[in-house]
Motif scaffolding. Structure first.
Motif, short mmCIF file in Angstrom:
data_model
loop_
_atom_site.label_atom_id
_atom_site.label_comp_id
_atom_site.label_asym_id
_atom_site.label_seq_id
_atom_site.Cartn_x
_atom_site.Cartn_y
_atom_site.Cartn_z
N GLY A 187 2.17 14.61 3.43
CA GLY A 187 1.56 13.31 3.20
C GLY A 187 1.18 13.11 1.75
N GLY A 188 1.57 14.05 0.88
CA GLY A 188 1.16 14.01 -0.52
C GLY A 188 1.68 12.82 -1.28
N LEU A 189 2.89 12.36 -0.91
CA LEU A 189 3.44 11.20 -1.59
C LEU A 189 2.58 9.97 -1.31
N GLY A 190 2.10 9.85 -0.08
CA GLY A 190 1.19 8.75 0.27
C GLY A 190 -0.14 8.89 -0.44
N ILE A 191 -0.65 10.13 -0.52
CA ILE A 191 -1.90 10.38 -1.24
C ILE A 191 -1.75 9.97 -2.70
N SER A 192 -0.61 10.29 -3.30
CA SER A 192 -0.40 9.95 -4.71
C SER A 192 -0.39 8.43 -4.91
N VAL A 193 0.19 7.71 -3.94
CA VAL A 193 0.21 6.25 -4.04
C VAL A 193 -1.22 5.69 -4.00
N VAL B 188 -11.11 4.36 -0.67
CA VAL B 188 -10.02 5.25 -1.11
C VAL B 188 -10.02 6.52 -0.28
N GLY B 189 -11.20 7.10 -0.08
CA GLY B 189 -11.31 8.32 0.71
C GLY B 189 -10.83 8.12 2.15
N LEU B 190 -11.19 6.98 2.74
CA LEU B 190 -10.75 6.69 4.11
C LEU B 190 -9.23 6.54 4.18
N TYR B 191 -8.64 5.88 3.17
CA TYR B 191 -7.18 5.78 3.12
C TYR B 191 -6.54 7.17 3.10
N MET B 192 -7.05 8.03 2.24
CA MET B 192 -6.47 9.37 2.10
C MET B 192 -6.63 10.19 3.38
N VAL B 193 -7.81 10.10 4.00
CA VAL B 193 -8.05 10.82 5.25
C VAL B 193 -7.07 10.36 6.32
N TYR B 194 -6.85 9.05 6.40
CA TYR B 194 -5.90 8.52 7.39
C TYR B 194 -4.50 9.08 7.16
N ILE B 195 -4.08 9.10 5.92
CA ILE B 195 -2.73 9.60 5.61
C ILE B 195 -2.61 11.08 5.95
N LEU B 196 -3.63 11.87 5.61
CA LEU B 196 -3.60 13.30 5.93
C LEU B 196 -3.58 13.53 7.44
N VAL B 197 -4.39 12.78 8.17
CA VAL B 197 -4.40 12.91 9.64
C VAL B 197 -3.06 12.48 10.22
N PHE B 198 -2.51 11.40 9.71
CA PHE B 198 -1.20 10.92 10.17
C PHE B 198 -0.14 11.98 9.92
N ILE C 132 -6.00 -2.33 7.64
CA ILE C 132 -6.97 -3.40 7.89
C ILE C 132 -8.12 -2.86 8.72
N CYS C 133 -7.78 -2.05 9.75
CA CYS C 133 -8.83 -1.43 10.58
C CYS C 133 -9.71 -0.50 9.74
N ILE C 134 -9.09 0.22 8.80
CA ILE C 134 -9.86 1.11 7.92
C ILE C 134 -10.83 0.30 7.06
N GLN C 135 -10.37 -0.85 6.58
CA GLN C 135 -11.25 -1.69 5.77
C GLN C 135 -12.42 -2.20 6.59
N LEU C 136 -12.17 -2.52 7.85
CA LEU C 136 -13.26 -2.95 8.72
C LEU C 136 -14.24 -1.80 8.96
N ILE C 137 -13.70 -0.58 9.09
CA ILE C 137 -14.58 0.60 9.24
C ILE C 137 -15.43 0.77 7.97
N ALA C 138 -14.79 0.59 6.81
CA ALA C 138 -15.53 0.69 5.54
C ALA C 138 -16.63 -0.37 5.49
N LEU C 139 -16.34 -1.57 5.98
CA LEU C 139 -17.35 -2.63 6.03
C LEU C 139 -18.55 -2.20 6.86
N VAL C 140 -18.27 -1.60 8.02
CA VAL C 140 -19.36 -1.16 8.90
C VAL C 140 -20.18 -0.07 8.21
#
Length: 885
Positions: A116-122, A238-248, A530-538
């Protein structure tokens, strides 16, 4: 009737936007058409152009729109908007000079070997580009052209690849410096003013008191505070995005496989990473760091960013040539030289006094010239190579014009919306919702989220925010800060770039994605983000400290920090004192016991009485603070039973006030209908008014019969706490000030003693010189004594002597008499100061040092670092103050 025209306004705007008509003209056009139509129909059917307006008339609201237009450009406090073209220039220049492209390629090579490193780099590069470019279109297109083919070629899932690129490209909307945050800060500044006025009115209506304590004021915001507040939430996202990619990648490793770098991770590769990564990081540090440190305003930071981008473009466009880095090296040398010169020499031209000062100014001028040459050199390269500078300037002008024209159009739309009672309607709707602030807030955020499906962030920021923000900020039940509200709206608005069907990031990505990537795959790809952004909002909503702490910390640690006596800090300052006293109470009282045993007979009787009398106030102050905390606890316990009744009655009273406003408006309309032909219309209005009055009486009857008694009992608890707090502050000041003033006097003993010969000599000088020649020396000596604690009597005598010489009939005799009094006073003070310097100073100094962090905190000019950090954390939370209203 005005509601029909409000609906027409919304319909016309929706039709114009839906047909593809430019937003900049759709907003003011629909507004002007609706206002003119209401005026014409009113004149035709009723003979009154004002009849279909909630209040006022067409000329008033058209002029209000013009006033709003003028406000965007001519109000001095709105100069923050100047930063917009500067940050746009910075972003486009970095994108056009391919610095963003270098960063993407290098980070992809560095992170690629990780699953998932390529996604992390993006995501990582998206965050960096957000903090440097902030241009969503440029970021998405750049990453789509470079990263998407690489991700697909390495068997990345189409959904993950497109979703990652689209979401990362929108980070520029929340990670500062961001145009969204600048616009929101501009809108929230006026919204906070309106909210402050509304809250004062609410306090007056609720309590009957004419003035509201300043501790309940609504705090405003600025672009700098918005930048500070958005840093941590942006990093959380940013951290939530990276965590999602690593979990995926962990769950579906075949859809996000590692990509091995074919080259070597050697010194050359390290140099490439450093050269690609460090210049953008340094630029981020200079731009944001200058704001955080209070060195530069947002406008100045924008200029720093634009200049830095130009320097970076200067060497990138000449990549591979021998002299590519010469302008950058010259700029760095000039900046380092300037930093050294500013810390070593006095460079204030107005205060040049020595040859060293002249040298410092000369060197500073040379360093500035070097920096100007570096900027001009880089600018010339950008102009000559591929016509980059011209393209960047044109794009900057286009984007800036778009932003400002939409701002201007929205100003007229806001005026029209208010003309037909839209703002009042929204306010009534939100205030009428059961559930308090958080229900209103969730509804507003949901509306903004849905609007993001169809509207751009600028339209949402300048149309919706001015209407709903004053209502939310004025609500005392949550007492949220404007910074927090702005960041929450900014996070929400960010989804407008991702949400189908009109998410701009999706269009940008669709434009550069290969045909094999279907639009449906792009839509599916952004849904998790989009769901991650809503989680960040919460998360940010539940933990407001993520937003508020950094602006508070910077403000309280700055040179212009408010003093501890500031009413807005009182609650947290006294909370800090209570916690400190829990551990230091014994030491403090022990120090009181020791210092009270000293011999104060060497002091003048009045001073001795003041100092010794202050010792007993220490224990009194501690007791009063304990009683205040106990009173606060009693209020908290009583509020559980009282709050439901309070909320119910205040809601009823708010509805009654709304009915009163409508009745008052009807009375005005009825008063205007004086023509016999309007009798039928007058009867209808009178019938409506009678129904409203009946509704008002029915509402008033629902107020519990024991409300006044219940309110009086709870209000008595609040007044008891307030009275104890006032007594504590007065007693604490009396406990600390006399001893602290005496210590300050003794610390100035050497300076006091040194003025003796000068004081003795001034008498002979007055006697031997003309009166006019001695007024200035007396004034100077008086000021010197004025700077010494406890020498005010001597200063006063010398001032009287000076006035005797300056009068119409100058009198040396009076002047000499006053100087003699000053000398006598000086001699008396010299005796007791000399004795007290050895006998009392050590003990009193220890005593004052122990008292200063707690009982004496209010006398400090500013908070210490430890105190400031505590208060910053305390004030970062939201505190319900509705029971005080």
């Amino acid at each position: 009737m005005e509601l029909y025209f409000l609906a027409l306004l919304v319909l016309l705007m929706a039709l114009a936007l839906g047909s593809g008509y430019p937003v900049a003209f759709a907003l003011p056009g629909s507004s002007i058409v609706t206002i003119l139509l209401a005026a014409i129909l009113g004149y035709i059917f009723v003979g009154d152009t004002d009849v279909f307006f909630a209040q006022g008339g067409p000329s008033q609201w058209l002029s209000a729109g013009v006033t709003n237009l003028r406000g965007v450009y001519w109000e001095p406090e709105r100069d923050t908007l100047i930063a917009i073209p500067l940050f746009i220039f910075m972003g486009i220049m970095l994108q056009r000079s391919k610095i963003a492209e270098d960063l993407l390629i290098t980070m992809a090579q560095l992170f690629g070997p990780i699953p998932g490193g390529l996604g992390i780099s993006v995501v990582f590069v998206g965050a960096l580009l957000a903090a440097t470019t902030g241009i969503v279109g440029a970021t998405v297109v750049a990453m789509g052209l470079i990263s998407l083919p690489a991700m697909l070629r390495n068997n990345y899932s189409q959904q993950l690849a497109t979703g990652t690129i689209a979401a990362s490209g929108t980070l520029g909307q929340i990670i500062p410096p961001s145009i969204v945050l600048i616009i929101l800060a501009d809108q929230l500044t006026s919204a906070a003013d309106q909210a402050g006025t509304a809250r004062k009115t609410l306090f007056k209506d609720s309590t009957g008191e004419l003035t509201m304590p300043s501790i309940f004021d609504v705090g405003s915001t600025s672009a700098g505070e918005m930048f500070l507040g958005a840093i941590v939430p942006g990093l959380v996202l940013v951290g939530l995005y990276m965590v999602y990619i690593l979990v995926f990648a962990a769950i579906r490793p075949k859809s996000a496989p590692p990509v091995h770098y074919e080259g070597k991770f050697d010194t050359r590769f390290l140099g490439k990473v450093v050269l690609s990564l460090f210049p953008p990081l340094i630029l981020i540090f200079l731009v944001l760091g200058s704001i955080i440190a209070g060195i530069a305003t947002v406008n100045q930071a924008g200029a720093i960013g634009a200049g830095g981008a130009l320097i970076m473009a200067g060497y990138r466009l000449r990549d591979g040539h021998k002299n590519a880095y010469y302008p950058a090296i010259l700029a760095i040398v000039s900046l380092v030289a300037l930093a050294f010169i500013l810390t070593t020499f006095n460079t204030n031209i107005k205060n040049i006094k020595t040859s060293a000062d002249v040298t410092g100014v000369t060197l500073a001028v040379l360093a500035v010239v070097g920096l100007i040459v570096a900027l001009a050199w880089s600018g010339w390269r950008s102009f000559k190579i591929e016509n980059t500078l011209q393209g960047v300037m044109i794009e900057t002008a286009k984007t800036t014009s778009l932003v400002f024209i939409i701002l201007l159009g929205a100003a007229i739309l806001t005026a029209a919306f208010r003309a037909f009672g839209g703002e009042h309607l929204v306010k009534e709707f939100l205030n009428g919702i059961a559930g308090g602030f958080w229900t209103k807030f969730v509804i507003v955020m949901a509306v903004i989220f849905v609007l993001g499906f169809f509207l751009d962030f600028i339209e949402i920021a300048v149309v919706v925010v001015p209407i709903v923000a004053p209502i939310l900020l004025a609500d005392p039940s949550a007492n949220v800060t404007a910074v927090w509200l702005g960041v929450m709206i900014g996070l929400n608005i960010q989804t407008s770039f991702l949400t189908p069907p009109f998410g701009f990031a999706l269009f940008y990505l669709r434009g550069v994605a290969p045909a094999a990537v279907k639009t449906l795959q792009i839509y599916k790809g952004v849904i998790p983000f989009i769901c991650i952004q809503l989680i960040a909002l919460v998360i940010v909503g539940m933990v407001p400290q993520l937003v508020n702490y950094l602006p508070n910390r910077v403000a309280l640690l700055s040179e212009t920090a408010p003093p501890p006596r500031n009413p807005r800090l009182t609650y947290c300052v006294e909370k800090f004192i209570s916690e400190e006293l829990a551990g230091t109470r014994g030491q403090l009282l022990g120090e009181v016991e020791k210092v009270s045993q000293l011999d104060y007979s060497i002091l003048p009787s009045k001073l001795a009485k003041s100092v010794t009398g202050s010792f007993g106030n220490v224990e009194k102050a501690i007791k009063l603070l304990d009683d205040s905390d106990a009173a606060a606890t009693a209020i908290e316990e009583a509020s559980a039973d009282y709050q439901p009744t309070h909320r119910k009655v205040r809601n009823i009273q708010r509805e009654i006030r709304g009915l009163d406003d409508r009745i008052e408006d009807l009375e005005v309309l009825i008063e205007r209908l004086r023509d016999p032909s309007q009798e039928a219309q007058k009867e209808r209005l009178e019938g409506r008014m009678a129904r409203l009055q009946a509704d008002r009486e029915a509402l008033a009857a629902t107020i519990p019969g024991d409300w006044q008694e219940t309110y009086g009992e709870f209000d008595a608890l609040i007044e008891a706490e307030n009275d104890l707090r006032r007594q504590y502050r007065q007693t604490a000041d009396k406990a600390y000030e006399p001893a602290a003033a005496l210590v300050a006097s003794l610390n100035a003993f050497d300076a006091f003693k040194a003025l003796g010969p000068e004081l003795e000599a001034i008498s002979g000088d007055v006697e031997n010189n003309e009166p006019a020649d001695m007024t200035e020396p007396l004034s100077t000596l008086s000021k010197k004594f004025g700077e010494i604690e406890g020498a005010s009597d001597i200063k006063s005598d010398l001032s009287k002597a000076r006035r005797a010489l300056r009068s119409k009939t100058p009198s040396k005799e009076k002047a000499l008499a006053e100087i003699e009094k000053a000398i006598e006073e000086y001699k008396e003070q010299l005796i007791w100061r000399e004795k007290a310097d050895t006998a009392l100073k050590p003990g009193l100094t220890a005593y004052v040092d122990v008292l200063k962090p707690t009982i004496g905190i209010r006398q400090q000019r500013r908070l210490t670092r430890e105190q400031a950090l505590y208060v910053a954390g305390c004030t970062s939370d939201h505190r319900d103050i509705s029971l005080k209203f």
